[in-house]
Design a protein around this motif. Structure first.
Motif, PDB file in Angstrom:
ATOM      1  N   ARG A 272       0.848  -1.130   0.217  1.00 24.23           N
ATOM      2  CA  ARG A 272      -0.095  -0.202  -0.431  1.00 24.23           C
ATOM      3  C   ARG A 272       1.066   1.309   0.097  1.00 24.23           C
ATOM      4  O   ARG A 272       1.436   1.265   0.514  1.00 24.23           O
ATOM      5  N   ALA A 273       0.546   2.329  -0.839  1.00 19.30           N
ATOM      6  CA  ALA A 273       1.311   3.252  -0.842  1.00 19.30           C
ATOM      7  C   ALA A 273       0.888   4.339  -1.362  1.00 19.30           C
ATOM      8  O   ALA A 273      -0.277   4.449  -2.193  1.00 19.30           O
ATOM      9  N   SER A 274       1.404   5.403  -1.291  1.00 19.96           N
ATOM     10  CA  SER A 274       0.827   7.368  -2.013  1.00 19.96           C
ATOM     11  C   SER A 274       1.428   6.893  -3.661  1.00 19.96           C
ATOM     12  O   SER A 274       2.161   5.977  -3.353  1.00 19.96           O
ATOM     13  N   TRP A 275       0.600   7.794  -4.684  1.00 21.03           N
ATOM     14  CA  TRP A 275       1.760   7.550  -5.560  1.00 21.03           C
ATOM     15  C   TRP A 275       2.998   8.294  -5.091  1.00 21.03           C
ATOM     16  O   TRP A 275       4.660   7.687  -5.851  1.00 21.03           O
ATOM     17  N   ALA A 276       3.357   9.339  -4.756  1.00 19.06           N
ATOM     18  CA  ALA A 276       4.748  10.315  -4.327  1.00 19.06           C
ATOM     19  C   ALA A 276       5.058   9.012  -3.233  1.00 19.06           C
ATOM     20  O   ALA A 276       6.939   8.842  -3.123  1.00 19.06           O
ATOM     21  N   GLU A 277       4.705   8.104  -2.278  1.00 17.83           N
ATOM     22  CA  GLU A 277       5.139   6.477  -1.734  1.00 17.83           C
ATOM     23  C   GLU A 277       6.388   6.419  -2.700  1.00 17.83           C
ATOM     24  O   GLU A 277       7.117   5.853  -2.654  1.00 17.83           O
ATOM     25  N   TRP A 278       5.139   5.619  -3.535  1.00 12.77           N
ATOM     26  CA  TRP A 278       5.819   4.782  -4.839  1.00 12.77           C
ATOM     27  C   TRP A 278       6.387   5.661  -5.300  1.00 12.77           C
ATOM     28  O   TRP A 278       7.819   5.258  -5.877  1.00 12.77           O
ATOM     29  N   THR A 279       6.789   6.969  -5.778  1.00 13.71           N
ATOM     30  CA  THR A 279       7.528   6.800  -6.648  1.00 13.71           C
ATOM     31  C   THR A 279       8.791   7.229  -6.051  1.00 13.71           C
ATOM     32  O   THR A 279       9.965   6.805  -6.609  1.00 13.71           O
ATOM     33  N   LYS A 280       8.909   7.623  -4.222  1.00 14.56           N
ATOM     34  CA  LYS A 280      10.063   7.195  -3.431  1.00 14.56           C
ATOM     35  C   LYS A 280      10.628   6.381  -3.675  1.00 14.56           C
ATOM     36  O   LYS A 280      11.973   6.451  -3.252  1.00 14.56           O
ATOM     37  N   LEU A 281      10.158   5.301  -3.393  1.00 11.59           N
ATOM     38  CA  LEU A 281      10.571   3.593  -3.641  1.00 11.59           C
ATOM     39  C   LEU A 281      11.296   4.041  -4.639  1.00 11.59           C
ATOM     40  O   LEU A 281      12.268   2.446  -4.489  1.00 11.59           O
ATOM     41  N   GLN A 284      15.030   2.761  -4.499  1.00  9.76           N
ATOM     42  CA  GLN A 284      15.534   1.525  -3.886  1.00  9.76           C
ATOM     43  C   GLN A 284      15.503   0.081  -4.500  1.00  9.76           C
ATOM     44  O   GLN A 284      16.513  -0.267  -3.997  1.00  9.76           O
ATOM     45  N   LEU A 316      -2.592   1.790  -4.662  1.00 16.11           N
ATOM     46  CA  LEU A 316      -2.180   3.288  -4.563  1.00 16.11           C
ATOM     47  C   LEU A 316      -2.677   4.518  -4.555  1.00 16.11           C
ATOM     48  O   LEU A 316      -4.103   4.189  -5.149  1.00 16.11           O
TER      49      LEU A 316
END
Length: 343
Positions: A272-281, A284, A316
């Motif tokens: 589970r992630a927001s689009w912003a969190e997914w982008t930051k991932l 990694q 997302l």
């Protein structure tokens, strides 16, 4: 008279453990094409290179832990930049390949041939292998209708000839060529192919809504969705099916889509992630894949990472601009979806 096996395509004599014919390069019937390497939870496909028997002893990049570099009796694995498609793999000139040559047709054919090349590096674990890196150029070939050009090729497992190694050289950490070192055997590997939509024959169930709701409650998502297309899509999480959350819509959109078929999805461990969190991932994911020499130009990297983490789907938030639904779920199998009967 020799009792050694021979190639059924060209008649050349073969070693007992041959997987590909060294003379004509073609795959041998019943030769094992799947190996289990220590950098993925799934079997991986050998798509060319060494004629030795496919072996879990092949060492992927980043996992060689000896002081000296691999020698002539060792087998290393190099990953070609391939993207999983229905029934096989594809390689494109904007995803790691270069169009290098156009050749005349094979005898009896009118289809011109196009050659593509990709350069990959094999490297040891940090501080090991005397700091040497193995630079490998891989060749692939495709045919086209007369007068047409090619932006890439498609590889069909078990049908097409294996990819070939054009040249190999050792290189020191600072880029200097290292001469005189023996070269190891090389397996050309496709990236780890996690089982997804096109790899398994499934169809969504159709159930009355109370049963569909109960079925979904065995997982982590209990709300109704709209399935945004029956065919496998290329999603932010790799191959998958996209479902838009009905509850995430505004009242007007919900009214306009009230006649659209409702579906439920059962995901046991979604990311589970927001689009912003997914982008930051993404950095990694890329860093972990780079440490194992995986093809960074392909969706297989994301599929591999999600599988390593044990995620069976993705949820997302904040994606209304991309999917017209503020929240979506991405399923990796049709068997994770059930349609509501009569909706």
């Amino acid at each position: 008279m020799s009792n050694s096996p021979t190639c059924p395509h060209c008649g050349a004599e073969l070693p007992e453990t041959a997987q590909f014919c060294v003379e004509c390069g073609r795959e041998l019937p019943d030769a094992p094409t799947q190996v289990q390497l220590p950098n993925a939870r799934v079997a991986q496909s050998v798509v060319g290179g060494t004629i030795k028997l496919a072996s879990s002893g092949a060492i992927p990049p980043g996992l060689w832990t000896f002081d000296q570099p691999p020698g002539a009796r060792d087998i290393v694995a190099v990953y070609a930049p391939l993207r999983a498609v229905v029934g096989g793999w594809s390689g494109l000139i904007d995803a790691g390949w270069q169009l290098t040559n156009q050749l005349p047709p094979h005898p009896g054919s009118t289809m011109p041939r196009f050659q593509f090349s990709a350069t990959r590096e094999w490297f040891p674990a940090s501080g090991c292998g005397a700091g040497m890196r193995l630079v490998v150029t891989i060749l692939a070939e495709a045919e086209a209708q007369e007068g047409r050009t090619r932006r890439g090729f498609r590889y069909r497992a078990h049908y097409d000839p294996p990819m070939q190694i054009e040249n190999t050289r050792w290189q020191a950490e600072r880029g200097a060529h290292a001469l005189g070192l023996p070269l190891p055997e090389i397996q050309i590997m496709a990236p780890p192919r996690v089982i997804r939509i096109s790899d398994i024959h499934e169809t969504p169930q159709i159930l009355p809504e109370p049963l569909a709701v109960g079925w979904a409650r065995e997982g982590k998502l209990h709300e109704a969705f709209h399935l945004l297309g029956e065919k496998q899509l290329r999603t932010p999480a790799g191959r998958g099916l996209v479902l838009g959350s009905v509850a995430s819509q505004g009242m007007i959109d919900r009214f306009l889509r009230r006649m659209q078929r409702r579906s439920y999805v059962r995901l046991l461990n979604p990311l589970r992630a927001s689009w912003a969190e997914w982008t930051k991932l993404q950095p990694q994911i890329t860093s972990q894949a780079r440490d194992l020499g995986l093809a960074l130009e392909t969706d297989a990297v994301i599929e591999w990472w999600l599988d390593q983490q044990g995620h069976d789907g993705v949820v997302l938030e904040g994606v209304a601009e991309r999917y017209q639904y503020p929240r979506i779920a991405i399923a990796f199998r049709r068997g994770q979806i059930v349609h509501v009967e009569g909706s």
